[in-house]
Design an enzyme around this catalytic site. Structure first.
Site, PDB file in Angstrom:
ATOM      1  N   ASP A  35      24.758  67.013  10.199  1.00 18.68           N
ATOM      2  CA  ASP A  35      25.562  65.802  10.448  1.00 18.68           C
ATOM      3  C   ASP A  35      24.894  64.769  11.364  1.00 18.68           C
ATOM      4  OD1 ASP A  35      27.255  67.437   9.021  1.00 18.68           O
ATOM      5  OD2 ASP A  35      28.912  67.378  10.450  1.00 18.68           O
ATOM      6  N   LYS A  78      30.202  67.681   2.833  1.00 15.84           N
ATOM      7  CA  LYS A  78      31.293  68.612   3.164  1.00 15.84           C
ATOM      8  C   LYS A  78      32.486  67.833   3.696  1.00 15.84           C
ATOM      9  CE  LYS A  78      29.419  69.487   7.799  1.00 15.84           C
ATOM     10  NZ  LYS A  78      30.493  69.049   8.686  1.00 15.84           N
ATOM     11  N   CYS A 116      30.188  71.606  14.424  1.00 13.99           N
ATOM     12  CA  CYS A 116      29.561  71.815  13.114  1.00 13.99           C
ATOM     13  C   CYS A 116      28.258  72.602  13.199  1.00 13.99           C
ATOM     14  CB  CYS A 116      29.373  70.477  12.418  1.00 13.99           C
ATOM     15  SG  CYS A 116      30.972  69.726  12.017  1.00 13.99           S
TER      16      CYS A 116
END
Ligand code: ZN
Length: 208
Positions: free
Chosen positions: A8, A108, A153
Site C-alpha cells: 500500500d 484489495k 496492512c
C-alpha cells in the site's frame, strides 16, 4: 526465488493523502533501492482499492467519526476516513515509486462489506486474493514485506504469508515501513517476531 511485497505505498497513506501515515513517503526511496539492488526475482505490490461506499469508512455509518470503533458485518472495525477510492489520485501509488518494476499488483478491499488489511485475504479470512497463488506459482521461497502501515496492512500481510505459504521464509523490513500508532507498531513487531517473521533492515539486504 526471492520476492518483495510492497504494501500500500499509495498517495492515500502518505502525507497529503486521506489517511496519512506520518512520514509514510519516506519509505518510497528505500523501496526503490530494494527494487533496484535488493536481489529480488519477483516484485509484488498491494493496492488498497475501495469502492466509494466501503463499509470501513466512517462516512458510511451514522454518528461515527474517523478512528471511532464501529462494526462491519458484525465484526469490530476501525472507522477510517474515506481513503483509496478506486480511480482517484488517493488510490494511486506514490508518484516516485518505481511502478515499472512491479511484476504483480494485488488490489484489495473491493468488497464493501469487509475490510482487507492483508494483501492475501479479507479480514474475515473468507475470500482469498490471488497473491498467495501467484507467489506459489513463482516458486518463491523467501518473501520480504514492507510499506504502509506497519501496524495494519503490513503486519497482517506478513502474518498471513507465514500462515498461508508454509516453508517460505518471511521477513519484515522495518526501515522501509511506517506505522499509524507508535505503540501499535511496537506491538505489531513483537507479534510478527513471535509468529515467525524475521525482523530486518534494508541495510542488511542491500549489503548482501
Ligand atoms: Zn483501506
Amino acid at each position: 526465488m526471492k520476492a518483495l511485497l510492497l504494501v500500500d505505498i499509495q498517495n492515500g497513506f502518505c502525507p497529503g493523502g486521506n489517511l496519512p501515515v506520518a512520514h509514510g513517503d519516506e519509505v518510497v526511496a528505500i523501496a526503490n533501492r530494494l527494487i533496484e539492488d535488493g536481489g529480488y526475482d519477483v516484485i509484488t505490490a498491494s493496492q488498497d482499492w475501495h469502492p466509494a461506499n466501503h463499509g470501513s469508512f466512517a462516512s458510511q455509518h451514522a454518528g461515527k467519526k474517523p478512528f471511532d470503533m464501529g462494526e462491519l458485518s458484525g465484526q469490530p472495525q476501525v472507522m477510517w476516513p474515506d481513503h483509496c477510492v478506486q480511480g482517484t489520485a488517493d488510490a494511486e501509488f506514490h508518484p516516485d515509486l518505481n511502478v515499472e518494476a512491479i511484476d504483480y499488483v494485488q488490489q484489495k478491499g473491493e468488497n464493501p462489506a469487509v475490510d482487507s488489511y492483508s494483501a492475501f485475504r479479507d479480514n474475515d479470512q473468507a475470500a482469498l486474493t490471488g497473491l498467495a497463488g501467484y507467489l506459489r506459482a513463482q516458486q518463491v521461497s523467501e518473501l520480504d514485506v514492507c510499506g504502509l502501515a506497519t501496524d495494519y496492512c503490513v503486519k497482517f500481510s506478513a502474518l498471513d504469508a507465514v500462515e498461508m505459504l508454509p516453508g517460505v521464509k518471511v521477513r519484515f523490513i522495518s526501515d522501509a515501513s511506517r506505522g499509524i500508532d507508535p505503540e501499535g507498531v511496537k506491538a505489531a513487531i513483537e507479534e510478527m517476531k513471535t509468529k515467525g517473521v524475521g525482523i530486518i533492515t534494508s541495510a542488511e539486504i542491500l549489503a548482501d
